[in-house]
Design a protein around this motif. Structure first.
Motif, PDB file in Angstrom:
ATOM      1  N   TRP A 194       0.847  -1.192   0.000  1.00 44.35           N
ATOM      2  CA  TRP A 194       0.000   0.000   0.000  1.00 44.35           C
ATOM      3  C   TRP A 194       0.880   1.238   0.000  1.00 44.35           C
ATOM      4  N   LEU A 195       0.525   2.189  -0.817  1.00 42.80           N
ATOM      5  CA  LEU A 195       1.210   3.480  -0.816  1.00 42.80           C
ATOM      6  C   LEU A 195       0.234   4.545  -0.326  1.00 42.80           C
ATOM      7  N   LYS A 196       0.683   5.337   0.619  1.00 42.30           N
ATOM      8  CA  LYS A 196      -0.138   6.369   1.236  1.00 42.30           C
ATOM      9  C   LYS A 196       0.512   7.722   0.977  1.00 42.30           C
ATOM     10  N   ALA A 197      -0.252   8.651   0.418  1.00 41.50           N
ATOM     11  CA  ALA A 197       0.287   9.969   0.107  1.00 41.50           C
ATOM     12  C   ALA A 197      -0.768  11.028   0.386  1.00 41.50           C
ATOM     13  N   GLN A 198      -0.322  12.266   0.523  1.00 39.03           N
ATOM     14  CA  GLN A 198      -1.220  13.363   0.874  1.00 39.03           C
ATOM     15  C   GLN A 198      -0.922  14.579   0.011  1.00 39.03           C
ATOM     16  N   GLN A 199      -1.956  15.074  -0.664  1.00 40.49           N
ATOM     17  CA  GLN A 199      -1.819  16.330  -1.390  1.00 40.49           C
ATOM     18  C   GLN A 199      -1.765  17.483  -0.394  1.00 40.49           C
ATOM     19  N   GLN A 200      -0.988  18.479  -0.718  1.00 38.96           N
ATOM     20  CA  GLN A 200      -0.839  19.628   0.162  1.00 38.96           C
ATOM     21  C   GLN A 200      -1.817  20.740  -0.217  1.00 38.96           C
ATOM     22  N   GLY A 201      -2.206  21.512   0.800  1.00 40.89           N
ATOM     23  CA  GLY A 201      -3.081  22.650   0.562  1.00 40.89           C
ATOM     24  C   GLY A 201      -4.521  22.288   0.302  1.00 40.89           C
ATOM     25  N   VAL A 202      -4.946  21.089   0.752  1.00 43.01           N
ATOM     26  CA  VAL A 202      -6.315  20.640   0.516  1.00 43.01           C
ATOM     27  C   VAL A 202      -7.139  20.672   1.795  1.00 43.01           C
ATOM     28  N   TYR A 203      -6.616  20.036   2.865  1.00 44.69           N
ATOM     29  CA  TYR A 203      -7.365  19.947   4.123  1.00 44.69           C
ATOM     30  C   TYR A 203      -6.349  19.851   5.247  1.00 44.69           C
ATOM     31  N   ALA A 204      -6.228  20.923   6.006  1.00 43.79           N
ATOM     32  CA  ALA A 204      -5.125  21.073   6.967  1.00 43.79           C
ATOM     33  C   ALA A 204      -5.095  19.968   8.016  1.00 43.79           C
ATOM     34  N   THR A 205      -6.249  19.595   8.569  1.00 46.75           N
ATOM     35  CA  THR A 205      -6.282  18.596   9.640  1.00 46.75           C
ATOM     36  C   THR A 205      -5.766  17.249   9.151  1.00 46.75           C
ATOM     37  N   VAL A 206      -6.172  16.851   7.954  1.00 42.20           N
ATOM     38  CA  VAL A 206      -5.733  15.578   7.387  1.00 42.20           C
ATOM     39  C   VAL A 206      -4.246  15.643   7.050  1.00 42.20           C
ATOM     40  N   GLU A 207      -3.792  16.788   6.577  1.00 39.79           N
ATOM     41  CA  GLU A 207      -2.363  16.965   6.282  1.00 39.79           C
ATOM     42  C   GLU A 207      -1.530  16.847   7.555  1.00 39.79           C
ATOM     43  N   GLN A 208      -2.041  17.383   8.656  1.00 38.77           N
ATOM     44  CA  GLN A 208      -1.333  17.268   9.933  1.00 38.77           C
ATOM     45  C   GLN A 208      -1.248  15.819  10.381  1.00 38.77           C
ATOM     46  N   GLY A 209      -2.325  15.048  10.146  1.00 42.52           N
ATOM     47  CA  GLY A 209      -2.312  13.635  10.498  1.00 42.52           C
ATOM     48  C   GLY A 209      -1.273  12.872   9.704  1.00 42.52           C
ATOM     49  N   PHE A 210      -1.171  13.156   8.420  1.00 37.06           N
ATOM     50  CA  PHE A 210      -0.166  12.496   7.589  1.00 37.06           C
ATOM     51  C   PHE A 210       1.237  12.841   8.068  1.00 37.06           C
ATOM     52  N   ALA A 211       1.454  14.120   8.387  1.00 41.87           N
ATOM     53  CA  ALA A 211       2.764  14.547   8.884  1.00 41.87           C
ATOM     54  C   ALA A 211       3.102  13.864  10.201  1.00 41.87           C
ATOM     55  N   GLN A 212       2.090  13.692  11.065  1.00 42.46           N
ATOM     56  CA  GLN A 212       2.301  13.008  12.341  1.00 42.46           C
ATOM     57  C   GLN A 212       2.739  11.563  12.119  1.00 42.46           C
ATOM     58  N   GLU A 213       2.040  10.872  11.232  1.00 41.42           N
ATOM     59  CA  GLU A 213       2.396   9.483  10.968  1.00 41.42           C
ATOM     60  C   GLU A 213       3.771   9.392  10.312  1.00 41.42           C
ATOM     61  N   TRP A 214       4.048  10.291   9.401  1.00 47.54           N
ATOM     62  CA  TRP A 214       5.354  10.324   8.740  1.00 47.54           C
ATOM     63  C   TRP A 214       6.470  10.464   9.772  1.00 47.54           C
ATOM     64  N   ASN A 215       6.304  11.399  10.684  1.00 49.32           N
ATOM     65  CA  ASN A 215       7.334  11.636  11.699  1.00 49.32           C
ATOM     66  C   ASN A 215       7.470  10.454  12.645  1.00 49.32           C
ATOM     67  N   PHE A 216       6.337   9.786  12.926  1.00 51.90           N
ATOM     68  CA  PHE A 216       6.398   8.602  13.793  1.00 51.90           C
ATOM     69  C   PHE A 216       7.247   7.516  13.134  1.00 51.90           C
ATOM     70  N   TYR A 217       6.967   7.233  11.864  1.00 53.11           N
ATOM     71  CA  TYR A 217       7.745   6.211  11.165  1.00 53.11           C
ATOM     72  C   TYR A 217       9.194   6.653  10.973  1.00 53.11           C
ATOM     73  N   LYS A 218       9.397   7.927  10.738  1.00 51.91           N
ATOM     74  CA  LYS A 218      10.766   8.435  10.583  1.00 51.91           C
ATOM     75  C   LYS A 218      11.590   8.157  11.837  1.00 51.91           C
TER      76      LYS A 218
END
Length: 283
Positions: free
Chosen positions: A44-68
């Motif tokens: 599965w590939l998970k990606a997030q477009q920027q500038g669409v929905y701030a709350t969802v973008e923050q969630g993606f960034a949170q998960e990204w940082n967790f895995y990082k």
């Protein structure tokens, strides 16, 4: 950056074969989820477009940082093998199964997360016949969630589809709402009402005990092979805060004390830790 845990040569993947699997609301929020096959394995590939929905973008960034932070920690067996990509833009021309016409055009992402596909644990119709087999699964799930808690985090959005199995090990998915215990704070309504502990409906912060409650709901629905029903956020609040009464089939009555301990409406009467539940179940 490329954490190549999966040993995929990303540049050699045929992205034209990626199948878009995002739900309609996720697409509206710029969240794109793709399923693809490579050398006989599914991912599965998970990606997030920027500038669409701030709350969802923050969630993606949170998960990204967790895995990082933890993706290369081999001792954390509750994490799926993954790759984090942001070294170069990722271009995808999906097959798509959505009615959203825009989703069928080539997409470009600055970041993406690739995860191995894993098997659902708590799918309906998948309940073992014997009590000991169920108990064994519960203990393994407890071990996975306890490992996360011992790391100093709560998941904060546990649900049936976020607990899977790969190569005989229990894995947790979706760390978009995960919070460090040392930094617990009240947030907006970011949990799924089906799994929300009563105190969350009263604006209290998520804790290890709200994770325990969510697990209790997952276990309860699986044991009864029935999904709880409510039509609105208000109805879910009424169910969890007042109406929920735990009942199990006769042959599963042995799990009733465990569920009552996990699903106490007052968190002061609920199990305080996964370790406590593991001790009870293995005793």
């Amino acid at each position: 950056m490329l954490f190549n845990v999966l040993n995929l040569d990303v540049q050699q993947l045929d992205t034209a074969q990626f199948e878009l699997r995002s739900k309609a609301q996720s697409l509206q929020h710029g969240r794109h989820i793709y399923r693809f096959e490579h050398q006989g394995q599914f991912y599965w590939l998970k990606a997030q477009q920027q500038g669409v929905y701030a709350t969802v973008e923050q969630g993606f960034a949170q998960e990204w940082n967790f895995y990082k932070q933890y993706a290369q920690s081999s001792h954390l067996s509750f994490l799926l093998p993954c790759e984090l990509m942001d070294a170069a833009p990722i271009h995808i021309q999906p097959q798509g199964n959505s009615h959203d016409i825009s989703s069928h055009y080539s997409q470009v992402y600055s970041r993406a997360l690739i995860l191995s596909e894993a098997q659902a644990i708590f799918a309906m119709g998948n309940l073992p016949e014997y009590t000991e087999a169920i108990k064994h699964i519960f203990l393994r799930v407890f071990e996975a969630v306890d490992a996360l808690h011992q790391l100093g985090w709560i998941h904060a959005d546990l649900k049936a589809e976020h607990i899977v199995q790969l190569d005989g090990q229990i894995k947790l998915l979706d760390f978009e709402q995960a919070q460090q215990v040392a930094d617990i704070q009240c947030q907006g309504m970011t949990a799924t009402p089906r799994y929300m502990a009563p105190e969350l409906f009263h604006g209290q912060p998520k804790t290890a005990q709200s994770d325990i409650y969510a697990l209790g709901i997952i276990f309860y629905e699986w044991l009864t092979q029935q999904r709880l029903q409510a039509k609105s956020y208000h109805d879910w609040a009424y169910l969890h805060c007042q109406r929920l009464h735990i009942q199990l089939p006769i042959h599963l009555q042995a799990f009733l004390p465990l569920l009552n301990h996990m699903l106490a409406k007052s968190y002061s009467q609920r199990a305080t830790s996964i370790a406590e539940l593991k001790l009870w179940l293995s005793g």
